[in-house]
Design a protein around this motif. Structure first.
Motif, PDB file in Angstrom:
ATOM      1  N   ARG A   1      -1.978  -6.346   5.446  1.00  0.00           N
ATOM      2  CA  ARG A   1      -3.154  -6.677   4.632  1.00  0.00           C
ATOM      3  C   ARG A   1      -3.016  -8.076   4.031  1.00  0.00           C
ATOM      4  O   ARG A   1      -3.986  -8.840   3.987  1.00  0.00           O
ATOM      5  CB  ARG A   1      -3.357  -5.645   3.524  1.00  0.00           C
ATOM      6  N   LYS A   2      -1.826  -8.401   3.585  1.00  0.00           N
ATOM      7  CA  LYS A   2      -1.604  -9.701   2.948  1.00  0.00           C
ATOM      8  C   LYS A   2      -1.712 -10.851   3.943  1.00  0.00           C
ATOM      9  O   LYS A   2      -2.338 -11.881   3.657  1.00  0.00           O
ATOM     10  CB  LYS A   2      -0.223  -9.713   2.286  1.00  0.00           C
ATOM     11  N   LYS A   3      -1.128 -10.693   5.126  1.00  0.00           N
ATOM     12  CA  LYS A   3      -1.074 -11.782   6.104  1.00  0.00           C
ATOM     13  C   LYS A   3      -2.330 -11.872   6.960  1.00  0.00           C
ATOM     14  O   LYS A   3      -2.817 -12.970   7.257  1.00  0.00           O
ATOM     15  CB  LYS A   3       0.148 -11.606   7.004  1.00  0.00           C
ATOM     16  N   TYR A   4      -2.883 -10.716   7.350  1.00  0.00           N
ATOM     17  CA  TYR A   4      -4.000 -10.710   8.294  1.00  0.00           C
ATOM     18  C   TYR A   4      -5.328 -10.269   7.676  1.00  0.00           C
ATOM     19  O   TYR A   4      -6.367 -10.342   8.340  1.00  0.00           O
ATOM     20  CB  TYR A   4      -3.682  -9.791   9.477  1.00  0.00           C
ATOM     21  N   GLY A   5      -5.288  -9.794   6.435  1.00  0.00           N
ATOM     22  CA  GLY A   5      -6.519  -9.301   5.824  1.00  0.00           C
ATOM     23  C   GLY A   5      -7.013  -8.016   6.454  1.00  0.00           C
ATOM     24  O   GLY A   5      -8.212  -7.738   6.466  1.00  0.00           O
ATOM     25  N   VAL A   6      -6.089  -7.218   6.978  1.00  0.00           N
ATOM     26  CA  VAL A   6      -6.432  -5.974   7.676  1.00  0.00           C
ATOM     27  C   VAL A   6      -5.783  -4.794   6.960  1.00  0.00           C
ATOM     28  O   VAL A   6      -4.592  -4.836   6.641  1.00  0.00           O
ATOM     29  CB  VAL A   6      -5.957  -6.011   9.147  1.00  0.00           C
ATOM     30  N   ASN A   7      -6.572  -3.760   6.728  1.00  0.00           N
ATOM     31  CA  ASN A   7      -6.069  -2.539   6.105  1.00  0.00           C
ATOM     32  C   ASN A   7      -5.931  -1.469   7.190  1.00  0.00           C
ATOM     33  O   ASN A   7      -6.919  -0.879   7.627  1.00  0.00           O
ATOM     34  CB  ASN A   7      -7.029  -2.065   5.012  1.00  0.00           C
ATOM     35  N   ILE A   8      -4.706  -1.238   7.625  1.00  0.00           N
ATOM     36  CA  ILE A   8      -4.456  -0.267   8.688  1.00  0.00           C
ATOM     37  C   ILE A   8      -4.876   1.136   8.261  1.00  0.00           C
ATOM     38  O   ILE A   8      -5.334   1.939   9.081  1.00  0.00           O
ATOM     39  CB  ILE A   8      -2.963  -0.263   9.085  1.00  0.00           C
ATOM     40  N   ALA A   9      -4.741   1.443   6.975  1.00  0.00           N
ATOM     41  CA  ALA A   9      -5.115   2.776   6.496  1.00  0.00           C
ATOM     42  C   ALA A   9      -6.609   3.026   6.666  1.00  0.00           C
ATOM     43  O   ALA A   9      -7.026   4.136   7.019  1.00  0.00           O
ATOM     44  CB  ALA A   9      -4.710   2.941   5.034  1.00  0.00           C
ATOM     45  N   VAL A  10      -7.431   2.012   6.426  1.00  0.00           N
ATOM     46  CA  VAL A  10      -8.875   2.150   6.623  1.00  0.00           C
ATOM     47  C   VAL A  10      -9.175   2.444   8.088  1.00  0.00           C
ATOM     48  O   VAL A  10      -9.996   3.304   8.422  1.00  0.00           O
ATOM     49  CB  VAL A  10      -9.610   0.869   6.170  1.00  0.00           C
TER      50      VAL A  10
ATOM     51  N   LYS B   1     -13.627  -7.890   4.277  1.00  0.00           N
ATOM     52  CA  LYS B   1     -12.670  -8.124   3.190  1.00  0.00           C
ATOM     53  C   LYS B   1     -12.768  -7.026   2.139  1.00  0.00           C
ATOM     54  O   LYS B   1     -11.747  -6.531   1.635  1.00  0.00           O
ATOM     55  CB  LYS B   1     -12.943  -9.490   2.557  1.00  0.00           C
ATOM     56  N   LYS B   2     -13.981  -6.639   1.806  1.00  0.00           N
ATOM     57  CA  LYS B   2     -14.196  -5.566   0.828  1.00  0.00           C
ATOM     58  C   LYS B   2     -13.593  -4.264   1.331  1.00  0.00           C
ATOM     59  O   LYS B   2     -12.930  -3.541   0.582  1.00  0.00           O
ATOM     60  CB  LYS B   2     -15.694  -5.403   0.572  1.00  0.00           C
ATOM     61  N   ARG B   3     -13.812  -3.946   2.598  1.00  0.00           N
ATOM     62  CA  ARG B   3     -13.273  -2.713   3.171  1.00  0.00           C
ATOM     63  C   ARG B   3     -11.747  -2.739   3.201  1.00  0.00           C
ATOM     64  O   ARG B   3     -11.092  -1.717   3.030  1.00  0.00           O
ATOM     65  CB  ARG B   3     -13.819  -2.508   4.587  1.00  0.00           C
ATOM     66  N   ALA B   4     -11.186  -3.925   3.411  1.00  0.00           N
ATOM     67  CA  ALA B   4      -9.729  -4.044   3.493  1.00  0.00           C
ATOM     68  C   ALA B   4      -9.055  -3.705   2.169  1.00  0.00           C
ATOM     69  O   ALA B   4      -7.882  -3.336   2.144  1.00  0.00           O
ATOM     70  CB  ALA B   4      -9.335  -5.449   3.933  1.00  0.00           C
ATOM     71  N   HIS B   5      -9.798  -3.817   1.080  1.00  0.00           N
ATOM     72  CA  HIS B   5      -9.229  -3.517  -0.237  1.00  0.00           C
ATOM     73  C   HIS B   5      -9.763  -2.203  -0.802  1.00  0.00           C
ATOM     74  O   HIS B   5      -9.581  -1.908  -1.983  1.00  0.00           O
ATOM     75  CB  HIS B   5      -9.528  -4.662  -1.205  1.00  0.00           C
ATOM     76  N   ALA B   6     -10.386  -1.414   0.061  1.00  0.00           N
ATOM     77  CA  ALA B   6     -10.971  -0.151  -0.396  1.00  0.00           C
ATOM     78  C   ALA B   6      -9.950   0.972  -0.489  1.00  0.00           C
ATOM     79  O   ALA B   6     -10.155   1.952  -1.192  1.00  0.00           O
ATOM     80  CB  ALA B   6     -12.103   0.269   0.546  1.00  0.00           C
ATOM     81  N   GLU B   7      -8.854   0.833   0.222  1.00  0.00           N
ATOM     82  CA  GLU B   7      -7.843   1.892   0.262  1.00  0.00           C
ATOM     83  C   GLU B   7      -6.481   1.318  -0.079  1.00  0.00           C
ATOM     84  O   GLU B   7      -6.033   0.348   0.526  1.00  0.00           O
ATOM     85  CB  GLU B   7      -7.806   2.527   1.655  1.00  0.00           C
ATOM     86  N   GLY B   8      -5.822   1.913  -1.073  1.00  0.00           N
ATOM     87  CA  GLY B   8      -4.486   1.464  -1.453  1.00  0.00           C
ATOM     88  C   GLY B   8      -3.411   2.352  -0.864  1.00  0.00           C
ATOM     89  O   GLY B   8      -3.692   3.369  -0.231  1.00  0.00           O
ATOM     90  N   PHE B   9      -2.161   1.965  -1.087  1.00  0.00           N
ATOM     91  CA  PHE B   9      -1.061   2.732  -0.505  1.00  0.00           C
ATOM     92  C   PHE B   9      -0.053   3.195  -1.558  1.00  0.00           C
ATOM     93  O   PHE B   9       0.963   3.786  -1.221  1.00  0.00           O
ATOM     94  CB  PHE B   9      -0.299   1.882   0.526  1.00  0.00           C
ATOM     95  N   SER B  10      -0.332   2.906  -2.822  1.00  0.00           N
ATOM     96  CA  SER B  10       0.672   3.139  -3.862  1.00  0.00           C
ATOM     97  C   SER B  10       1.077   4.605  -3.985  1.00  0.00           C
ATOM     98  O   SER B  10       2.199   4.913  -4.387  1.00  0.00           O
ATOM     99  CB  SER B  10       0.153   2.637  -5.217  1.00  0.00           C
ATOM    100  N   ASP B  11       0.166   5.520  -3.641  1.00  0.00           N
ATOM    101  CA  ASP B  11       0.491   6.939  -3.792  1.00  0.00           C
ATOM    102  C   ASP B  11       0.966   7.578  -2.488  1.00  0.00           C
ATOM    103  O   ASP B  11       1.135   8.787  -2.410  1.00  0.00           O
ATOM    104  CB  ASP B  11      -0.721   7.703  -4.329  1.00  0.00           C
ATOM    105  N   TYR B  12       1.188   6.766  -1.457  1.00  0.00           N
ATOM    106  CA  TYR B  12       1.673   7.296  -0.182  1.00  0.00           C
ATOM    107  C   TYR B  12       3.185   7.500  -0.262  1.00  0.00           C
ATOM    108  O   TYR B  12       3.920   6.586  -0.622  1.00  0.00           O
ATOM    109  CB  TYR B  12       1.370   6.331   0.966  1.00  0.00           C
ATOM    110  N   THR B  13       3.630   8.699   0.087  1.00  0.00           N
ATOM    111  CA  THR B  13       5.070   8.986   0.067  1.00  0.00           C
ATOM    112  C   THR B  13       5.651   8.703   1.451  1.00  0.00           C
ATOM    113  O   THR B  13       5.913   9.613   2.240  1.00  0.00           O
ATOM    114  CB  THR B  13       5.316  10.455  -0.326  1.00  0.00           C
ATOM    115  N   PHE B  14       5.816   7.428   1.729  1.00  0.00           N
ATOM    116  CA  PHE B  14       6.340   6.973   3.004  1.00  0.00           C
ATOM    117  C   PHE B  14       7.707   6.341   2.812  1.00  0.00           C
ATOM    118  O   PHE B  14       8.172   6.122   1.694  1.00  0.00           O
ATOM    119  CB  PHE B  14       5.426   5.898   3.607  1.00  0.00           C
ATOM    120  N   SER B  15       8.277   5.978   3.935  1.00  0.00           N
ATOM    121  CA  SER B  15       9.461   5.133   3.881  1.00  0.00           C
ATOM    122  C   SER B  15       9.008   3.715   3.541  1.00  0.00           C
ATOM    123  O   SER B  15       7.847   3.347   3.752  1.00  0.00           O
ATOM    124  CB  SER B  15      10.171   5.137   5.239  1.00  0.00           C
ATOM    125  N   ASN B  16       9.906   2.920   3.017  1.00  0.00           N
ATOM    126  CA  ASN B  16       9.564   1.552   2.637  1.00  0.00           C
ATOM    127  C   ASN B  16       9.114   0.719   3.828  1.00  0.00           C
ATOM    128  O   ASN B  16       8.283  -0.180   3.687  1.00  0.00           O
ATOM    129  CB  ASN B  16      10.758   0.878   1.961  1.00  0.00           C
TER     130      ASN B  16
END
Length: 280
Positions: free
Chosen positions: A171-180, A146-161
């Motif tokens: 992350r919200k539904k499965y508790g998984v951070n794909i970026a990590v 859970k801690k690792r899942a919140h270690a990386e944010g996406f707010s500064d990623y210049t992606f498509s929506n």
């Protein structure tokens, strides 16, 4: 800590001793000898013990401060382990968990439980104080994830929506951070050139560099998708995962001197957006 002179002066004051009173010369001599005995046999040893205790308490509290990302129960458990053994259980167990290629995308109780069973023997060998604490080890493994899942944010990623929504909803539904997970996969690729297929190698100034411009099997995604656990949030997202890894690679692992991200994103992101809209 008082010097011996300061200690004797302190004790003399407490006992109101007048060493210049000739009537009590012999008695005063014995008392002063006792002061010296007290100093070396009691005061110094007690003070050293107290100092060691204070230093230990300070270290425990400093360690506790590093655990703020965890729930109180986990913090107390880890702190008690450190207090008893002097070992950082969160780091020791965490390093073991990082050896699992797909740990960051685990999201079920059974997966975490299986990992706890597999690691129990190794963990208790490193930290014998954890014998018989399999349930707390299991709880910590979930907390670490859970801690690792919140270690990386996406707010500064210049992606498509559509990609940002995929990352956030996963992350919200499965508790998984794909970026990590993507960072971990790319770390392995970056550090181990033996993993690079010949088609993804290029020589520059006598050194081998990774060729991320290839159209097929970029970042070894073919082998990744053959071995990755079958997850709902991964299924059908190969192009999105490639785009995420491309963004991370070009912004963190190499210099995008030729502006390849702009070229890539203009071609790939609109396709991803169209596919995402078609699925809605």
């Amino acid at each position: 800590m008082l010097s011996i002179e300061e200690y004797i002066a302190k004790r003399k004051k407490e006992d109101r001793l007048d060493e210049f009173d000739g009537k009590f010369k012999d008695e005063n001599l014995k008392i002063c000898v006792n002061y010296i005995f007290e100093y070396f046999m009691n005061y110094i040893s007690i003070t050293e013990f107290e100092m060691k205790s204070i230093i230990k308490d300070e270290r425990v509290e400093e360690y506790r401060k590093t655990l703020r990302a965890y729930e109180p129960e986990i913090i107390e458990w880890l702190t008690n382990i450190y207090d008893k053994s002097g070992k950082y259980a969160n780091r020791i167990i965490g390093n073991m968990l990082e050896k699992y290629d797909f740990f960051s995308i685990f999201n079920t109780e059974s997966e975490f439980r299986e990992v706890s069973y597999e690691l129990y023997k190794r963990i208790t060998k490193r930290i014998p104080e954890l014998k018989g604490q399999s349930e707390m080890i299991f709880q910590f493994i979930k907390a670490y994830h859970k801690k690792r899942a919140h270690a990386e944010g996406f707010s500064d990623y210049t992606f498509s929506n559509s990609i940002l929504n995929w990352l956030e909803q996963t992350r919200k539904k499965y508790g998984v951070n794909i970026a990590v997970f993507a960072y971990k996969w790319l770390d392995q690729l970056y550090e181990n050139k033996d993993l690079w297929p010949n088609t993804n190698r290029k020589d520059r100034f006598g050194q081998s560099e990774y060729d991320y411009t290839q159209k097929r099997n970029v970042f070894n995604l073919e082998s990744l998708y053959r071995n990755i656990p079958k997850k709902a949030f991964i299924r059908g997202k190969k192009q999105e995962l490639e785009a995420l890894m491309m963004y991370i690679w070009l912004h963190n692992y190499c210099r995008d001197e030729n502006g390849y991200w702009d070229e890539y994103s203009q071609k790939v992101l609109p396709i991803i957006d169209l596919q995402d809209k078609a699925q809605v």
